[in-house]
Structure formats: C-alpha cells, structure tokens
Design an enzyme around this catalytic site. Structure first.
Site, PDB file in Angstrom:
ATOM      1  N   ASP A   1     -29.193 -20.118  31.670  1.00  0.00           N
ATOM      2  CA  ASP A   1     -28.785 -19.096  30.708  1.00  0.00           C
ATOM      3  C   ASP A   1     -28.980 -19.550  29.266  1.00  0.00           C
ATOM      4  O   ASP A   1     -29.058 -18.729  28.351  1.00  0.00           O
ATOM      5  CB  ASP A   1     -27.317 -18.699  30.925  1.00  0.00           C
ATOM      6  CG  ASP A   1     -27.171 -17.669  32.040  1.00  0.00           C
ATOM      7  OD1 ASP A   1     -28.201 -17.108  32.456  1.00  0.00           O
ATOM      8  OD2 ASP A   1     -26.049 -17.437  32.487  1.00  0.00           O
TER       9      ASP A   1
ATOM     10  N   ASP B   1      -9.163   6.030   8.476  1.00  0.00           N
ATOM     11  CA  ASP B   1     -10.616   5.855   8.391  1.00  0.00           C
ATOM     12  C   ASP B   1     -11.021   4.416   8.695  1.00  0.00           C
ATOM     13  O   ASP B   1     -12.007   4.173   9.388  1.00  0.00           O
ATOM     14  CB  ASP B   1     -11.107   6.242   6.992  1.00  0.00           C
ATOM     15  CG  ASP B   1     -10.998   7.737   6.739  1.00  0.00           C
ATOM     16  OD1 ASP B   1     -11.575   8.516   7.519  1.00  0.00           O
ATOM     17  OD2 ASP B   1     -10.328   8.132   5.768  1.00  0.00           O
TER      18      ASP B   1
ATOM     19  N   HIS C   1       0.839  -1.192   0.000  1.00  0.00           N
ATOM     20  CA  HIS C   1       0.000   0.000   0.000  1.00  0.00           C
ATOM     21  C   HIS C   1       0.879   1.249   0.000  1.00  0.00           C
ATOM     22  O   HIS C   1       1.351   1.676   1.052  1.00  0.00           O
ATOM     23  CB  HIS C   1      -0.908   0.009   1.230  1.00  0.00           C
ATOM     24  CG  HIS C   1      -1.797  -1.188   1.330  1.00  0.00           C
ATOM     25  ND1 HIS C   1      -1.342  -2.406   1.765  1.00  0.00           N
ATOM     26  CD2 HIS C   1      -3.121  -1.341   1.040  1.00  0.00           C
ATOM     27  CE1 HIS C   1      -2.349  -3.276   1.754  1.00  0.00           C
ATOM     28  NE2 HIS C   1      -3.432  -2.661   1.322  1.00  0.00           N
TER      29      HIS C   1
ATOM     30  N   PRO D   1      -4.886  -6.081  11.321  1.00  0.00           N
ATOM     31  CA  PRO D   1      -6.340  -5.953  11.457  1.00  0.00           C
ATOM     32  C   PRO D   1      -6.694  -4.575  12.007  1.00  0.00           C
ATOM     33  O   PRO D   1      -6.216  -4.185  13.072  1.00  0.00           O
ATOM     34  CB  PRO D   1      -6.698  -7.064  12.454  1.00  0.00           C
ATOM     35  CG  PRO D   1      -5.591  -8.064  12.318  1.00  0.00           C
ATOM     36  CD  PRO D   1      -4.357  -7.252  12.043  1.00  0.00           C
ATOM     37  N   LEU D   2      -7.515  -3.854  11.285  1.00  0.00           N
ATOM     38  CA  LEU D   2      -7.729  -2.440  11.608  1.00  0.00           C
ATOM     39  C   LEU D   2      -8.387  -2.257  12.968  1.00  0.00           C
ATOM     40  O   LEU D   2      -9.261  -3.021  13.370  1.00  0.00           O
ATOM     41  CB  LEU D   2      -8.564  -1.780  10.518  1.00  0.00           C
ATOM     42  CG  LEU D   2      -7.905  -1.766   9.138  1.00  0.00           C
ATOM     43  CD1 LEU D   2      -8.802  -1.080   8.111  1.00  0.00           C
ATOM     44  CD2 LEU D   2      -6.548  -1.088   9.183  1.00  0.00           C
TER      45      LEU D   2
ATOM     46  N   ILE E   1     -10.320   8.063   1.795  1.00  0.00           N
ATOM     47  CA  ILE E   1     -10.217   6.945   0.860  1.00  0.00           C
ATOM     48  C   ILE E   1     -10.098   5.634   1.636  1.00  0.00           C
ATOM     49  O   ILE E   1      -9.320   5.534   2.591  1.00  0.00           O
ATOM     50  CB  ILE E   1      -8.993   7.098  -0.070  1.00  0.00           C
ATOM     51  CG1 ILE E   1      -9.152   8.307  -0.983  1.00  0.00           C
ATOM     52  CG2 ILE E   1      -8.787   5.829  -0.906  1.00  0.00           C
ATOM     53  CD1 ILE E   1     -10.274   8.211  -2.005  1.00  0.00           C
TER      54      ILE E   1
ATOM     55  N   HIS F   1      -4.294   3.300  -3.274  1.00  0.00           N
ATOM     56  CA  HIS F   1      -4.389   2.780  -1.904  1.00  0.00           C
ATOM     57  C   HIS F   1      -3.655   1.459  -1.737  1.00  0.00           C
ATOM     58  O   HIS F   1      -2.812   1.320  -0.853  1.00  0.00           O
ATOM     59  CB  HIS F   1      -5.860   2.592  -1.511  1.00  0.00           C
ATOM     60  CG  HIS F   1      -6.054   1.919  -0.190  1.00  0.00           C
ATOM     61  ND1 HIS F   1      -6.014   2.598   1.004  1.00  0.00           N
ATOM     62  CD2 HIS F   1      -6.260   0.620   0.146  1.00  0.00           C
ATOM     63  CE1 HIS F   1      -6.204   1.755   2.006  1.00  0.00           C
ATOM     64  NE2 HIS F   1      -6.347   0.536   1.499  1.00  0.00           N
TER      65      HIS F   1
ATOM     66  N   HIS G   1      -1.927  -0.688   6.714  1.00  0.00           N
ATOM     67  CA  HIS G   1      -1.721  -0.411   5.295  1.00  0.00           C
ATOM     68  C   HIS G   1      -0.544   0.527   5.060  1.00  0.00           C
ATOM     69  O   HIS G   1      -0.065   0.648   3.935  1.00  0.00           O
ATOM     70  CB  HIS G   1      -2.985   0.205   4.689  1.00  0.00           C
ATOM     71  CG  HIS G   1      -4.152  -0.733   4.679  1.00  0.00           C
ATOM     72  ND1 HIS G   1      -5.453  -0.303   4.623  1.00  0.00           N
ATOM     73  CD2 HIS G   1      -4.214  -2.085   4.723  1.00  0.00           C
ATOM     74  CE1 HIS G   1      -6.269  -1.342   4.634  1.00  0.00           C
ATOM     75  NE2 HIS G   1      -5.539  -2.425   4.697  1.00  0.00           N
TER      76      HIS G   1
ATOM     77  N   ARG H   1     -19.356 -22.202  36.725  1.00  0.00           N
ATOM     78  CA  ARG H   1     -20.240 -21.521  37.660  1.00  0.00           C
ATOM     79  C   ARG H   1     -20.685 -22.472  38.762  1.00  0.00           C
ATOM     80  O   ARG H   1     -20.898 -22.065  39.897  1.00  0.00           O
ATOM     81  CB  ARG H   1     -21.465 -20.955  36.923  1.00  0.00           C
ATOM     82  CG  ARG H   1     -22.369 -20.137  37.845  1.00  0.00           C
ATOM     83  CD  ARG H   1     -23.495 -19.453  37.102  1.00  0.00           C
ATOM     84  NE  ARG H   1     -24.549 -20.372  36.706  1.00  0.00           N
ATOM     85  CZ  ARG H   1     -25.709 -19.995  36.165  1.00  0.00           C
ATOM     86  NH1 ARG H   1     -25.936 -18.721  35.938  1.00  0.00           N
ATOM     87  NH2 ARG H   1     -26.617 -20.882  35.822  1.00  0.00           N
TER      88      ARG H   1
ATOM     89  N   HIS I   1     -25.603 -18.558  25.833  1.00  0.00           N
ATOM     90  CA  HIS I   1     -24.474 -18.311  26.725  1.00  0.00           C
ATOM     91  C   HIS I   1     -23.610 -19.562  26.950  1.00  0.00           C
ATOM     92  O   HIS I   1     -22.578 -19.464  27.607  1.00  0.00           O
ATOM     93  CB  HIS I   1     -24.975 -17.810  28.084  1.00  0.00           C
ATOM     94  CG  HIS I   1     -25.357 -16.365  28.097  1.00  0.00           C
ATOM     95  ND1 HIS I   1     -26.199 -15.816  27.167  1.00  0.00           N
ATOM     96  CD2 HIS I   1     -25.008 -15.351  28.936  1.00  0.00           C
ATOM     97  CE1 HIS I   1     -26.369 -14.524  27.425  1.00  0.00           C
ATOM     98  NE2 HIS I   1     -25.646 -14.220  28.495  1.00  0.00           N
TER      99      HIS I   1
ATOM    100  N   GLU J   1     -15.667  -6.149  25.453  1.00  0.00           N
ATOM    101  CA  GLU J   1     -14.757  -7.291  25.437  1.00  0.00           C
ATOM    102  C   GLU J   1     -13.629  -7.156  24.414  1.00  0.00           C
ATOM    103  O   GLU J   1     -12.481  -7.486  24.695  1.00  0.00           O
ATOM    104  CB  GLU J   1     -15.528  -8.592  25.167  1.00  0.00           C
ATOM    105  CG  GLU J   1     -16.104  -9.242  26.404  1.00  0.00           C
ATOM    106  CD  GLU J   1     -17.496  -8.742  26.738  1.00  0.00           C
ATOM    107  OE1 GLU J   1     -18.121  -9.286  27.661  1.00  0.00           O
ATOM    108  OE2 GLU J   1     -17.964  -7.812  26.045  1.00  0.00           O
TER     109      GLU J   1
ATOM    110  N   PHE K   1     -18.161 -14.949  25.666  1.00  0.00           N
ATOM    111  CA  PHE K   1     -17.894 -13.612  25.141  1.00  0.00           C
ATOM    112  C   PHE K   1     -16.412 -13.369  24.844  1.00  0.00           C
ATOM    113  O   PHE K   1     -16.051 -12.306  24.337  1.00  0.00           O
ATOM    114  CB  PHE K   1     -18.445 -12.555  26.098  1.00  0.00           C
ATOM    115  CG  PHE K   1     -19.927 -12.695  26.302  1.00  0.00           C
ATOM    116  CD1 PHE K   1     -20.773 -12.853  25.210  1.00  0.00           C
ATOM    117  CD2 PHE K   1     -20.468 -12.698  27.569  1.00  0.00           C
ATOM    118  CE1 PHE K   1     -22.141 -13.003  25.389  1.00  0.00           C
ATOM    119  CE2 PHE K   1     -21.841 -12.852  27.756  1.00  0.00           C
ATOM    120  CZ  PHE K   1     -22.677 -13.006  26.665  1.00  0.00           C
TER     121      PHE K   1
END
Length: 686
Positions: A479, A161, A32, A121-122, A193, A267, A72, A530, A483, A421, A447
C-alpha cells in the site's frame, strides 16, 4: 391560521435574551454577540414551547437534546440555561470566559450543566446531533413496546453558515438523510455573515437544494427577527415529519437591534458602550444598567422547569410500569442508562497460548468482538466503508438502517458510515453523549487522521468511543507510504485523555478491549496489524492491562528493549540472538503509554528500571520514545512500497539488525561507565 400568538411576556423574554447576551460578551470584552441577538426569537420559541427537559435533573434520559453547533453563539446558550433554571447563576454569566468559570469560551459538556456536547470547531456539533438522533432511533426500536413509548425525544440543533461550509457537517447531513432520522431538527441561522464578511465572498451555493438532495425536509422562515408565529409553525411542522430530518432555513439579521446589525462588525467583537445603551433603550431596558432580567421573564421560564419536572415524573411512572411487564428489558435498559457493564462480560475475552496460531491483530479484534457482543448490547459499531478490511461486523449482526430500505432495522447495531471518517468520529461522539450506547468505529489507522478534529473533541469531552484502527504500520507493505501511518501514533499519543493501544498478540488485544470498555471517560484507539503476529511467551491479559509490562525478564541485564505491536516479536528474536552472544536482554511490551503512565511509580520503575540502557523499537516515528528509552530505533521518515517483509528489511527492523543495534548500544553505555538511570526517573520527578 397561526397556533401561536406572541404575548408581551414573549417580547420581553426575547429582548432579555438579546440584552443579556450583549452584557455577557461585554463584561468579558470577548465573544460573539451577533448570533445570540439574531437567534434570540428562535431560541425563545423553541425552549418556551417545544423542548422537553428538566433543569433540576439535566440528565433525565428522555429529555430532548439541544446542540449549539455554532459555538459563536455560546453566550446565547448560557443565557438560556440561566433563565431556564439550570445551575448557572448570574455571577456565572458575569464570569463568561474567565478561568474556572462555568461559562467557558465555548460550550463544554461535563463543565456546564445542561450542555449536551462540547462544541466550538464548526460542524462538529451538527454531526454530534446526527449521533444523538441515531441513538434515540436505535434505543426506541429496541426497548419501546405497545403502550410504552419510553424513548421518544427529539434532537434540535442550531447551525450556521460556518458549520454548513465544513465538510464534517456535509458528511453527517448526507448520512442523516440516508438514515431518515425524523427525530432530528436543524435550525439554520441564515444571516449571510461570517468572520470575513458577507458570505457571498465564499459561500453562494443553494443550501436548501443541497439538503433536499440529501433527503431532508426543508422549511423556511423568512423573518426570523420578529415573526414568532412562523418560527413556531416551522418547528411544529418539522416535528410531524417522521421519515426525514428537517432543516429550517431561518433568515435572521445578525446583531439585530445594534447599530451594526447585518454586518460582520457585530459578529465577533463586543458592542461599543453607546451601541449597548441605544440597544437597551430600544428594547425598553434601562440603558445604564447591566444584566437586567425582569421578573416577568423569570416567571415565564419557570414554567419550563415545571413542565419538565412533570414530564419526568410521568416518564418515571411509565418506566416503573414497564419494569413490571417487561422485567428483563427494564433491567437491561436501566443498567445501560446507569453506564454499568453487565456482570461477567470480561470472562468472554479470548485467552491465548504461545502455541496458538499467529494471526493479524485485526483478526484478533474480530474474535474479541464476536465473543463479547452477544453479552454487550451496549456496543453499537460500524466502519467507514472498510468492513471487510477492518473485520468489525460480527456474524449475525443486523445493520442499523431505516426499515423501508430493506437493508436492516433501527434495532440493528452495525452502522454503515460510508467513506465519511470525520463525520463517523463526530457521530460516535454524539452516540456516546446520548448514553446507554458504547460506540465503536473503524477505519485504517492512517485515516483516523481524517477525523482528528472529532478524536480531539472526544478526548476533551471524555466520550466513551472505541476506534478500531487497522493497517497500522509499514506492515501494509504494498500500500506504500500514502497508507503507512508513521506519524499518526505519536499524534494520538500526544492527545490528552486518549488511550492509544498497539497490541502485540492475542492476549494484548483482549487486554486493549478490556481496558477500553472500562474506560468510560476516555476514548481509545486500537491500532491493529494486517500481518500475522505470533502469540508471545509471557503475555497475559492481566499484565497487558497495565499498559506496559516485562514480557521477558533477565537479572543483571545488559539491555532492555521496549517495543509495541508487531515489533515486539522482532525484539524477542533479537534478544535470543543477543543472548547467544552473552548479552542478557529484557523485553518490555508497552501497548498503551497512557495506561502505563497511570500506574504507580514503583511499578513503572520496575518495568523500565535503571541499571542498563533501554532501546525502543517501533516501525513508526521515534518521536516521544525518549520518555521511556535512552536510544530509539524506528523510521527516519516515510515508509516505502513493497512486500511488507522487504519493507521491514529496508528499514532494518529485523531480529538480526536489531540485535546488532542492541549490541552497539550496550557497548556504548559500557564505554561511558557509571550508572545508567531510567529515563522515567526524570519524568516522574518533574
């Protein structure tokens, strides 16, 4: 009036960054070029005038941290590291994105000298930066004294962005604003862009207003292409704000200087040959030469190294003087910086007998934390708005909060992450990357899936992060399947360099913490129940620390049942019923596959040995158990809602039914005749 005047050397340096970035991407025929060309002025001003770091010692503790959240622009970071004098040669730059290169496709910590965190990873890097800033604020509050401003670095992050569209960045920005992290400065490359074209197709919100609402200071540079003075002044202004993080909205032209500047065409693809030649001519470089760096630029950037070396030497003298006046604090801080644990901490781990009361492993985890935290100031933990369920806040701990809120102090060690999370995981990666802190974070096991992007990067980067993941199976009962994380365990077990622990009792819970604390290059997920679990005859911390062991031994056995967590006691019950029918059954507890796989071959084959069939039992998906067992019993699909005992009965995970299943397995393999070979034999010799 501006306090910055661009010199000819500055102009040449920026042009060098632009053309060198283009050549790096062009040589690889992949990458890039647009963002590096647009961000070159900001990068130059930041590093030549503000960043404090020493290229000769990239791990100097009080260095400023720099995060390239937008992966990038990785060519930009590699070019800078080379010019600044880090361990990147011109040959390394030419090998960009090649196998075993020091300049991989995205910045990787531990692979390339001078990279703080692995990004790509953005949004991840943005959240990491919040963690880095928290770490500085905390350690400064704990160790700085009058006249000894030991820990005072800034964290700078370049973001774009794409990063600010990602939810993980929004979560992290929200928490960063609440925490009033005045040491955090984000420079937002607002070039309009993305890969799909103009951001107007999907991203028309007012980013500045959003960050103001988060509690950030927002500054502007309307011409990030050539207005070096405005860039300088914005960064200088940001550094003055001590009670808010700062976002500098920097308007740039992507691919500045290219024939395609300002379009998405520049780009994510190398420039064409004629465009490269025209670009170099425009900036005063020989159009037919590649990888040109004027001596003037090397000379300018050598000043950065000299400044950094002098600052480190000054800091080392301050640290030495600190040690004379505050010997205890000095000893503790230097131990933590070195990544060493205090002597004897493991002696605090609770030990259990079978006669001890049954308790949920989440409660056993709380007991461990209560026992070890007083002797381990390194531990800095928190929960995603589930403190009362995760049981992670020990008595007497103080919240990490801005003092002005009255909710705690920056010296506090408990972080209230809120329902965030994904950011929590990425922030913990930043805490670990900073050093001197071992972060633990907590939520329901289900989660952890929300944070899988951060968990993956944690394992890839070798961050020392501990996840306290409670409510770990169909034992949640009422749950219900939303869950009950039936598939989460195998997803985590399949992640390289991630230790997934599912302890069966108190000793195994202590063992999980013991190994997790010592595994300083491997993140760990502690999967905790639990419901109450009995303390088992035959379990010890020492045995469980090997990841798998024989809980109940038999000679000339007819069957081995291998299990984890809350199902181990059910396996023990089944073995007793089978023994009453003359079927001798060994029980193996396998709380951590990764740790077990790291043991020597003889040990593993002694635990899961040949001679009799092996049946696995777990109230989760059976995927993956084929490596350790001949037959598998678990959940065929999702769980169900109801009292947890009834849910276990519904799926046949009871002592009576497992005994019946075990009997059928024994009969089947006896009918087959021949020797039963351990499944590990094939796996070991692949």
């Amino acid at each position: 009036m501006s306090s910055f005047t661009a010199t000819h050397a500055d102009e040449v340096a920026v042009a060098t960054i632009r053309t060198l970035s283009v050549d790096v991407v062009g040589k690889a025929n992949s990458g890039h070029p647009g963002a590096p060309m647009g961000m070159a002025p900001a990068a130059h001003v930041l590093f030549s005038r503000f960043v404090n770091a020493n290229p000769k010692n990239s791990k100097w503790f009080n260095r400023d941290r720099f995060v390239l959240s937008n992966g990038h622009a990785c060519a930009l970071q590699y070019v800078l590291l080379h010019l600044l004098g880090y361990k990147l040669s011109m040959d390394d730059l030419k090998a960009f994105r090649q196998l075993d290169s020091k300049t991989p496709g995205h910045p990787e910590a531990g692979h390339t000298d001078g990279i703080e965190v692995t990004t790509g990873p953005l949004g991840q890097g943005f959240a990491n930066a919040v963690g880095l800033a928290i770490a500085q604020a905390h350690l400064a509050a704990v160790y700085n004294k009058d006249g000894f401003d030991l820990i005072n670095n800034y964290t700078y992050v370049f973001t774009g962005d794409g990063c600010l569209m990602e939810g993980v960045a929004s979560e992290a920005a929200s928490l960063g604003g609440h925490l009033q992290l005045g040491n955090l400065i984000a420079i937002y490359d607002d070039n309009h862009i993305s890969i799909d074209g103009d951001t107007a197709v999907a991203f028309t919100e007012n980013v500045e207003q959003r960050f103001l609402a988060y509690g950030w200071q927002v500054l502007h540079v309307d011409n990030g292409d050539t207005d070096y003075a405005a860039i300088y002044n914005a960064i200088a202004e940001a550094r003055k704000e001590k009670n808010k993080p700062t976002l500098i909205r920097l308007r740039t032209t992507i691919g500045y200087g290219s024939k395609q500047q300002g379009t998405h065409g520049v780009h994510g693809a190398p420039l064409k040959a004629d465009d490269i030649e025209a670009l170099k001519s425009k900036f005063g470089f020989a159009p037919d030469q590649k990888f040109q760096v004027p001596q003037e630029t090397y000379d300018l950037y050598s000043e950065f190294g000299k400044r950094g070396a002098a600052l480190e030497a000054e800091w080392n003298s301050l640290l030495e003087a600190y040690g004379k006046k505050y010997p205890n604090e000095h000893a503790e801080l230097t131990r933590r910086i070195a990544g060493k644990l205090p002597q004897g901490w493991e002696e605090k781990l609770p030990v259990y007998k079978p006669s001890d009361a049954a308790q949920a492993s989440r409660k056993l985890s709380e007991i461990v934390l209560t026992a070890i935290i007083p002797s381990l100031p390194d531990l800095m933990g928190g929960s995603a708005d589930l403190t009362g369920s995760n049981l992670t806040k020990v008595k007497g701990s103080v919240d990490f909060q801005p003092p002005s809120t009255g909710l705690g102090t920056y010296a506090g060690t408990y972080i209230r992450y809120g329902v965030r999370e994904h950011a929590m995981g990425a922030i913990a990666n930043g805490l670990s990357a900073y050093g001197a802190i071992i972060p633990f974070v907590a939520t329901f096991l289900n989660f952890v899936s929300y944070a899988s992007g951060a968990v993956r990067l944690s394992a890839l980067s070798g961050h020392h992060v501990i996840w306290v993941a409670t409510h770990d199976s169909i034992g949640l009962g009422e749950d219900g399947p939303t869950h009950q994380p039936v598939e989460t365990a195998i997803a985590l077990r399949a992640t390289p360099n991630l230790a997934f622990w599912r302890p069966a009792d108190g000793n195994e819970t202590s063992a999980a913490y013991l190994v997790a604390m010592k595994s300083n290059k491997t993140p760990s997920v502690l999967s905790l129940s639990r419901q109450n679990l009995p303390n088992l005859e035959g379990s010890t911390i020492e045995k469980a620390s090997r990841g798998g062991y024989v809980l109940h031994e038999e000679t000339n056995e007819d069957l081995t049942i291998v299990s984890t967590g809350s199902e181990v006691s059910i396996a023990v019950e089944a073995a007793a019923k089978l023994k009453a029918e003359g079927i001798k059954t060994r029980i193996v507890s396998l709380p951590c596959w990764l740790t077990f796989d790291q043991q020597d071959e003889d040990y593993r084959l002694s635990v899961l040995r040949s001679g009799a069939p092996i049946l696995s039992l777990e109230a989760l998906s059976t995927a993956g158990w084929q490596k350790y067992s001949h037959e598998q019993f678990g959940l065929p699909a999702w769980g169900a809602s109801g009292p947890y005992q009834k849910v276990y009965e519904k799926f046949g995970i009871t002592g009576t039914n497992i005994a019946a299943v075990g009997k059928k397995v024994v009969e089947f393999y006896k009918a087959k005749g021949g020797e039963v070979v351990s499944p590990l034999v094939k796996a070991i010799h692949l």
